[in-house]
Each structure stands twice: as C-alpha cells, then as structure tokens.
Design a protein around this motif. Sequence first.
Motif, mmCIF file in Angstrom:
data_model
loop_
_atom_site.group_PDB
_atom_site.id
_atom_site.type_symbol
_atom_site.label_atom_id
_atom_site.label_comp_id
_atom_site.label_asym_id
_atom_site.label_seq_id
_atom_site.Cartn_x
_atom_site.Cartn_y
_atom_site.Cartn_z
ATOM 1 N N LEU A 119 0.854 -1.179 0.000
ATOM 2 C CA LEU A 119 0.000 0.000 0.000
ATOM 3 C C LEU A 119 0.893 1.234 0.000
ATOM 4 C CD1 LEU A 119 -2.889 0.721 -0.026
ATOM 5 C CD2 LEU A 119 -2.982 0.534 2.440
ATOM 6 N N GLN A 124 2.187 -3.925 3.358
ATOM 7 C CA GLN A 124 1.127 -3.766 4.339
ATOM 8 C C GLN A 124 0.892 -5.031 5.156
ATOM 9 O OE1 GLN A 124 -3.322 -2.146 4.650
ATOM 10 N NE2 GLN A 124 -2.968 -3.384 2.870
ATOM 11 N N GLN A 142 -19.369 -9.028 -3.305
ATOM 12 C CA GLN A 142 -19.776 -8.975 -4.702
ATOM 13 C C GLN A 142 -20.824 -10.025 -5.000
ATOM 14 O OE1 GLN A 142 -16.486 -9.424 -7.298
ATOM 15 N NE2 GLN A 142 -15.669 -7.377 -6.854
ATOM 16 N N GLU A 145 -24.117 -9.123 -3.797
ATOM 17 C CA GLU A 145 -24.725 -8.115 -4.657
ATOM 18 C C GLU A 145 -25.288 -8.755 -5.915
ATOM 19 O OE1 GLU A 145 -21.521 -5.408 -5.171
ATOM 20 O OE2 GLU A 145 -21.773 -4.520 -3.175
ATOM 21 N N ASN B 85 -23.749 2.186 -4.203
ATOM 22 C CA ASN B 85 -23.835 1.431 -2.953
ATOM 23 C C ASN B 85 -23.419 -0.021 -3.146
ATOM 24 O OD1 ASN B 85 -25.964 0.718 -4.450
ATOM 25 N ND2 ASN B 85 -27.550 1.418 -3.003
ATOM 26 N N LYS B 86 -23.045 -0.346 -4.388
ATOM 27 C CA LYS B 86 -22.547 -1.698 -4.618
ATOM 28 C C LYS B 86 -21.026 -1.706 -4.497
ATOM 29 C CE LYS B 86 -26.137 -3.802 -7.222
ATOM 30 N NZ LYS B 86 -26.744 -3.469 -8.522
ATOM 31 N N TYR B 87 -20.541 -2.617 -3.685
ATOM 32 C CA TYR B 87 -19.113 -2.656 -3.440
ATOM 33 C C TYR B 87 -18.321 -2.852 -4.719
ATOM 34 C CZ TYR B 87 -14.571 -3.988 -1.722
ATOM 35 O OH TYR B 87 -13.227 -4.042 -1.504
ATOM 36 N N SER B 88 -18.768 -3.776 -5.578
ATOM 37 C CA SER B 88 -17.974 -4.107 -6.763
ATOM 38 C C SER B 88 -17.848 -2.898 -7.683
ATOM 39 C CB SER B 88 -18.586 -5.283 -7.503
ATOM 40 O OG SER B 88 -19.906 -4.968 -7.876
ATOM 41 N N GLN B 91 -15.481 -0.389 -6.047
ATOM 42 C CA GLN B 91 -14.097 -0.850 -6.102
ATOM 43 C C GLN B 91 -13.459 -0.546 -7.470
ATOM 44 O OE1 GLN B 91 -13.710 -5.082 -5.691
ATOM 45 N NE2 GLN B 91 -11.808 -4.907 -4.525
ATOM 46 N N ASN B 123 -19.063 -0.540 7.397
ATOM 47 C CA ASN B 123 -18.419 -1.736 6.870
ATOM 48 C C ASN B 123 -16.911 -1.500 6.702
ATOM 49 O OD1 ASN B 123 -17.460 -3.852 5.375
ATOM 50 N ND2 ASN B 123 -19.294 -3.991 4.085
ATOM 51 N N ILE B 125 -14.707 -2.992 5.187
ATOM 52 C CA ILE B 125 -14.176 -3.211 3.839
ATOM 53 C C ILE B 125 -14.299 -1.930 3.018
ATOM 54 C CG2 ILE B 125 -14.395 -4.615 1.755
ATOM 55 C CD1 ILE B 125 -15.255 -6.894 3.427
ATOM 56 N N GLN B 132 -7.182 2.853 1.182
ATOM 57 C CA GLN B 132 -6.223 2.408 0.164
ATOM 58 C C GLN B 132 -6.092 3.453 -0.936
ATOM 59 O OE1 GLN B 132 -7.662 -1.430 -0.987
ATOM 60 N NE2 GLN B 132 -6.761 -2.445 0.783
ATOM 61 N N SER B 166 -4.062 -0.163 7.181
ATOM 62 C CA SER B 166 -4.212 0.769 6.057
ATOM 63 C C SER B 166 -4.038 2.191 6.545
ATOM 64 C CB SER B 166 -5.581 0.636 5.407
ATOM 65 O OG SER B 166 -5.807 -0.692 5.039
#
Lengths: 157, 929
Positions: A119, A124, A142, A145, B85-88, B91, B123, B125, B132, B166
Amino acid sequence: MMQFMLLFSRQGKLRLQKWYVAHPDKLKKKITRELITTVLARKPKMCSFLEWKDVKVVYKRYASLYFCCAMEQEDNELLTLELIHRYVELLDKYFGSVCELDIIFNFEKAYFILDELVLGGELQETSKKNVLKAIAAQDLLQEDETVDAALREVGLL
Amino acid sequence: MPAVRGDGMRGLAVFISDIRNCKSKEAEIKRINKELANIRSKFKGDKTLDGYQKKKYVCKLLFIFLLGHDIDFGHMEAVNLLSSNKYSEKQIGYLFISVLVNTNSDLIKLIIQSIKNDLQSRNPIHVNLALQCIANIGSKDMAEAFGTEIPKLLVSGDTMDVVKQSAALCLLRLFRKSPEIIPGGEWTSRIIHLLNDPHMGVVTAATSLIDALVKKNPEEYKGCVTLAVARLSRIVTASYTDLQDYTYYFVPAPWLSVKLLRLLQNYTPPSEEPGVRGRLSECLETIFNKAQEPPKSKKVQHSNAKNAVLFEAISLIIHNDSEPNLLVRACNQLGQFLSNRETNLRYLALESMCHLATSEFSHEAVKKHQEVVILSMKMEKDVSVRQQAVDLLYAMCDKTNAEEIVQEMLAYLETADYSIREEMVLKVAILAEKYATDFTWYVDVILNLIRIAGDYVSEEVWYRVIQIVINREEVQGYAAKTVFEALQAPTCHENMVKVGGYILGEFGNLIAGDTRSSPQVQFELLHSKYHLCSAATRALLLSTYIKLVNLFPEIKNRVQEVFRADSNLRSADVELQQRASEYLQLSIVASSDVLATVLEEMPAFPERESSILAVLKKKKPGRIPDDVRESKSPQPNSIPAPIINSTNNTNNSSADLLGLSTPPGTTAPSAGNGLLDVLGDLYTTPKISPNTVQQNNIKKFLFKNNGVLFENDIIQIGVKSEFRQNLGRIGLFYGNKASYPVLNIQPELQWADMHKLNIQVKPMEPVIEAGAQIQQMLTAECIEDFTDTPSMTITFNYNNVPQKITLKLPLTLNKFFEPTEMNGESFFARWKNLGGEQQRAQKIFKAQGAIDLTATRTKLAGFGMQLLDGIDPNPENFVCAGIVHTRVQQVGCLMRLEPNKQAQMYRLTVRSSKETVSQEICNLLADQF
C-alpha cells in the motif's frame, strides 16, 4: 519504499503497472519502455538486481511473466525478491495455479490483491492467510450483490 | 477464455479476447478505436447507464490504458461509481482513479467527498477501500481533508486491525505530502507504542510510518529504539512455529525484522541504556548464529529471507561501526557468500563488503578476501557483479596491497567491458597516486593506463600526471626517460603524445646526455607523431618545440624550419598559425637570456585534491567510500591531503576540471599551452573552459533579456524574457545535460520586496528526464521602483544526491524602461530641470579594460533607454533617455556617460524625478564598462 511495479511478458507486453510515485504519463511510458528493454536483454543467470537510473530494480521471471519492482537505494533487495514471490503465491492461490492469461483477463483482481499486500509503496500485510481472507471478503460482498440483483430481477426482492 | 472469477463482466472478457485474437497491431488499434467510440457514445448517450454498465465500460477503459493507449475520458463516470452502494462498482471506481487520475485533477474535490463518505461507513471493507485510495494517490489536498481523521483511526482502540494497517500507511503517504499533518505531543508516544501491538500486520505497517517520522524528527521519536529492540529480540528468538502465518519459509517475520533493523539505522548505537545495547548485540549475534545453522529448507525463498535479515543486520553493524567483533564476524560471513553459487548473494556480499572496507575495524578482515574478489572481477559473467568487485577492490586498497590491486586492475582493463572502463581508469589513477610510495611506479601506472585504455583516459588523468611530475623533482628524469621510451612505439595514443610532449619540453634535458636520446632524436621522435595529431595536440607540441629550442640551442635551425613550414605558418587553424609565427619570431629575435626567462621551467603547482577524485565522486555520488582510514594512518610520502568541501560540487569541480591550473585569479599556466600563459595575454585572450560558466553572471543580463543564466555539469538554465510597460514575462528553461533524470526539482523564489516588484511563479513539472528540457514561466509586475535583485533557490535530486542552486533572476529596474526619443533642446531643458540634489546621482569609475566605445554602445543599447545621438557636444559621450514604468508612477530618467580615454575612467550621471530611481540606475550601470 517501492516506486513502482511492472508486470510484463517475455514479448515485452505490459500486463500490470502500479505507480507509487506521481510521474507524468509521458515519463511513465518512457520508464516502462526503457526498463522492459533493459530487463529483457539480461541473461537468465544474471543477478536479479540492477542499478538503473536512480532506482534499484529487482526483478524475477515466472514462466512467461516478468515481475519487476523499482525500489529506493536503502531497500532490501533480497526481501523485495521475496515480496514478488509472495505476490505470485497469492495470485497462484487465488486463481489456482495462475498463468499469464488469468492476469490478462482478471487484471482488476490482480490489482486488488496487490493493494492488500502493498500500500502506497510499503508492505502492508505479509500473511498470506490474511490477504486471502480480505480478498475473499470482497468477493463475498460482490456475490451477495449479484444474488441480490438476480433476485430483484425476478421480482423476489 | 479462462474462467472469470467473482462477478465476471462478460462484455469485458469478450473484448479482451477480441484484442488477443487480433492478427496485427493495426487490427488491434482498429478494434480499440471501435471500442472507444462505442464507450464514448454510451457515456454521452441520453440513456442513463446503470452501475453495472458503467463499471464494465470503465473497466474496458482501464484495460485499453494498460495496453498503452491514452485515455482522456471516463473519469467522471469512474467518480460516479465511487458513490455506488454496490461494493464491486465502488471498487472499480477506486481502481480507475488510483491508476488513471492525476493528483491535481479537477475531480479531486468530488473524489475527496466520496472518500469521506466511505470513511464513515460501518463496513470496514468500505473504509479500507477509501484508505487504500488515499494511500495510493494521496495529495496535499487529501492531507488537508483527512489530516485529523486518520491519526485518530490509527490509534483508536475500536479500530479493527486491518483498518489500522491501512490507516498507518495512509498517514505515511499524507505525511510525505505534507509533513505538518502529524500531531505531536501525546500522539508521539501513542504512535511509537504501535510497535507493541499484538497484531504483526499492524506492527509491520506502523514501522514504515515510524521510520519516516524518525527521519524527520529523530529526537522526538527516540523512544522507539527501546521498543524496536524489544520487538526484534522477540522475533529473532522465536521459533518458526511461534509466529504462524508471519513465518515465511521457516524464517520468522523477515519483513518486520528488516524494517526494525532499518529503523534502528536512524540512530547511533543506544549507548545511554546499556541494557538496550546489550540486547541489540544479542539479537545481532543470534542472527549470525542462525545464518550458520543448516538450512531448514532447500528452497531459495528460505535462504533469501534468512539472508535478507542477515544483510540488514550487517548494514546496521556497519552503520553503528562500534563493535569490532561483530564487524569482523560480518566480514567472515560475507566472505563465505563470495563463493556462493547464487549470483544475487555474490553481488550483495561484494556490495556490503565495500562498506565494511571503510571501517577501520574490519578493513583488515576484508583484505583477506582479496584473491576471491580479484577472481570475481575477472570471472563473473554479469557485468554488474564485476562492477561491484571493482568497487570493492578500490575500497579495500591501501598501501600494503596497492601495487597488486593496481596491477590486477590494469591487467583486467585490457578486456574490461566498455561500460566500466572509464570509471576503472579513474580508479586506477587515484589509487596509484594515493598509495604511491615511489613515484616512478605512479608514472609507470599512468603511462600504462594511457597505453591500455587511452581512449578512456580523460584530461584530468593526464593533467594530473604532469602536475605530479612537475612537483616532484625525484621523478622528473625517470618520467622523461619513460615517456621517451613509450613514444618509440610505432603507434601510440594521442594522450601519450600530449604527456610525452609536455614532459620532454620541460625535462628533455635530463636525458639528453645519452646519445640514444639526444636533442635531435627527441625532437624528431616527437615530430614524427605531429602530423597524426589533432590541432590541440599540435599546438601543445609547438610549445614543446620552442621549449626545446631554449634547452638545446643546437636544434634551433631544425625547429625554425618546422615553424616555417607552410602547414604551420599558414595553417588553416588560427591557433597553430599564431603559435608558429610567434614562436618563430621569438626564436629569431630573443637573446638566449630572454628566451631562458620566457621559457623558464614551470613553477610547482599548488598541492590540492586530485582533480580525478572529484570527477569520480561526481560520476558516482555516494558510491565512493569516504576514506576513514586515511586520517588515521597518514602516508609519509603522500601529497598533503587538501581540504575539500564535498557538498560544494559545483564550484569545486569547476576549478578542478581545469586540472593543471591554479585557482582562478592568479596568472598561472593552464592546461597544455603552458608557454602561452607565461607570456600572458599578449598572445591569446584568456580561454574559458566551457565548464566554468557555472556561476550565473547576472551583470551581463543588465543588457540583454535572453541567454544562459546558469550552467553546471548537470543542469543548464536559460532565460527568455520580455517586458512591456510595468509588466514582464520571464521564461526559465531547465535543461538536463546529464545522463540521469533530475528529480523533484523545486524552484523557490527568494524575494522580500513583493510590494515593490510582484513576482508570480508558475508551477512546473518536478522531473527533467536526461537530455530533456522543461520550462517555467514567471510574471513580474513592477509596482514601484526597487533596488535589490530577486533570486531563486532551486533544489533537486540528481542520482540520489540533493543539489541546491541559488541564482539571481535577471529582473532589475532597468527592465521596465521605455526608451524615449527627444531632440537636443528638450533633452538639455529637462536635464537642467532635474538638477536638484535629490534628483541626480553620479559615479566616477575606472574602465574595466581598455575603453572600447563600440562595446559600450552595444551594451547601452541593450540597457533599455534610448541612446540619443548627436546631442552631446562631445561625440564620444553617450546620452540616453527613458521612462521607468511602475504601477504607481512613471519616472522620467536621463543619463550621460562620459569616457575619458586618457585616464581610463568613466563618469556616469543619472538624473530623474525620483531620487531612488537615479540612485539605482546609477548603481546598476557603474563599473559595467
């Protein structure tokens, strides 16, 4: 601190690039081009380290792919070599005996895994288990979702 | 197509397959352009895209970027994804941004807002994703936005370990961008105590942060030493099962160990606390002991990790330089590696030993490995390893082994790689000089260098041998004999001719007694090379010839014949022509007494540091070990060590590059054309070596707007400026002359009188590639008249060495002149009107050289005022008129410059409606003619 990492093929095709120092795009391209040429010109038994411009380059070849890190002068060469190895191990574990194609088709995953390991140019997390756990947690989010979306589509949610 | 993991994007996979199936580069470009057009229309189209589609297209753009194409759109869509609001989707948005968005993009505000939202997420994540992103692309703006939040995250008890990790690296990034964001006080101890954190990942990340903080403020973070030693001790004594997943191929936590060992290298050995010091020594001993144990695995990963820790421990031992037994132990350990079958280990061992060689405790131990190192230099297959061996030989050399090492290096030079020859030549020359107990040996070595690698012998090297021969009487006869012999070779390098010519010209008489080297023979031998040499060498030989005339009157006729030859007396080269004709006259006209005075033997050169050493230092800053031993065991016979200021590598080297000459200011012989300089300016105008234009001579910019402002071996700074009324635009052009990039270049304006002259400095790129040039614009507005000259401090890194240049900017009050035409009548009317005490300024000064009216005129024309002809009754006087434009007022200004040729003086009078303006214009012009 790592300045950048490049993954490229034996044919000199760039597969992944990660920069931890801000350079203009033109300069990045120039560095990439020159370094790839330099590294590809080296013979197999040669030393894995080279002083190149003002960085220390550490590289290693895995099958058809070269992994190449540019480090600062005081960084530890041998351990950089093992950092590369750890990254390869993670990719291997994640993809199940990884090959160049996995990285081409899932380059975003390769980036996500790298982000968990290194990182901002610093190491990290060295634990393989912890990195894989983090990636699995991402994948799980994912998948949830995706399931949600599918359910919504058929009117169940 | 391989299986796609996670929520595969089919469209993306298809696209990638298409690209891979392209048969040619053209087909690939065609396919990419088609895709780019498609994505562009999708983004522009009126149908709103859903998150999945946006994600897919952004991903395609990323892929296209990776193929090496420029991407100039899609940034907005990527930023939109951040708030999904979707993580993927989020990201991918973050990925695109960290790969493709510049830190100074206008989107940064939007990005910062999204990061803020994600940092608030429950969350972890999501929080990590945001962290990051900061850690990867963090900028000053981000430091401002998150400077208070992230330190809290780092030390708070409720933060999860992964987030802490992090946060530590995130903070490190922001700290590097703006160091003031780290709060002091109680935070210091809380940050240090992260070294005690039970989670190894947290400690690993935190150690990097602490290392950076310590570098900035070692005193404040001193407490980390005890904690770091304690932590290190726990790791090195742990068995490989203790640390579970942090054990890497049977080596417990190698990364953390190395980081801790690095951290400790920021301090001198902990002496106040003997307990800590003892514990550290134990750790280092343990690391050595483990290195001797049989390997737990045959895998290279095991040995690499183990040795990585060992090398870092040795670095620390060398850094501390206080424990002789550890240093010797380190040396023995490295000695074993010298014959290891891993090239990497041999390379590192040579490198590390090079440092050990500079410690007085381990120097002798290093010398034991001389044989192996010499073999490495000769036998290694990889040139970078051979290079390390050469470096080590150089470092381990002292007076006991100098002859052997120099001999081996000379022998190797015959077959050495071209890439390292020049540096080897310098090294051999330095060692030979430094450790010569017998200067005949030194002369032999240098002549051998020229014979073996003449093309790589730089001027500094042959200048130096001449300096030394001239300064040491005991070696002069030998030198003359040796060059005479060397010149007998049917082909010899031009550098040999130069050295031979110079030395025979000075000391040829010492060998003239022998009939085999009688004056005639010497002369004919030298002259037999004449026609094969370049003009510079011929010029040197002509000087030698006239010196021979002085030494041996019997060959006068023969030499005069040569001077008279058409090829010399009518040479197309003006320098040769001049020398031939003047020497000829000198030999005809001058009596033997005059000749003897003019051509007297060269005086000794002042003793100072070898100019060669300066060249080597410049070539490889940081790689030339400072010689710690020299001060401890002075060589009885060596040249007194001069004081050099190693930080000042601009000025110093400028003088040294001239090599033979004494520091500027005294009339001393300079390289090669010694005789000419004895005769002084009579013969030539002083020559300036191109390397000496280092200081910026700001004075000349009074009269011109464009030119080279500064130049040294690395950088050239040119300027182009234009002025209109009270405004000016200055372009600075930074050119990198050297072979490495200039990094992190930061010009900083030094100017206190902003209220008088307002200067705006526009930002510029921080990097100049080798051979490239970048430009920077400055604008200036003159608000009222000013006196001083603004300067600029430019700092940059070149080859890892910080450099600093301060230069004056060509911004003086006269730049804001508007020339004004007027006739004699109105000039004198105004002149009288401005006759008050407060309005005029006058100076009388001596002319800089012979008064040259044309030159003065040219200068004045560039000064900015209107030169008015036919006004002054005395045609030799100069009168000028102009208006100084400032924001607050315009100041009319008249000037008269009266040369007095007899007295070689000038009288300068300036009159204006404002006293300070008259004064300043007068000051600027005084002493300029």
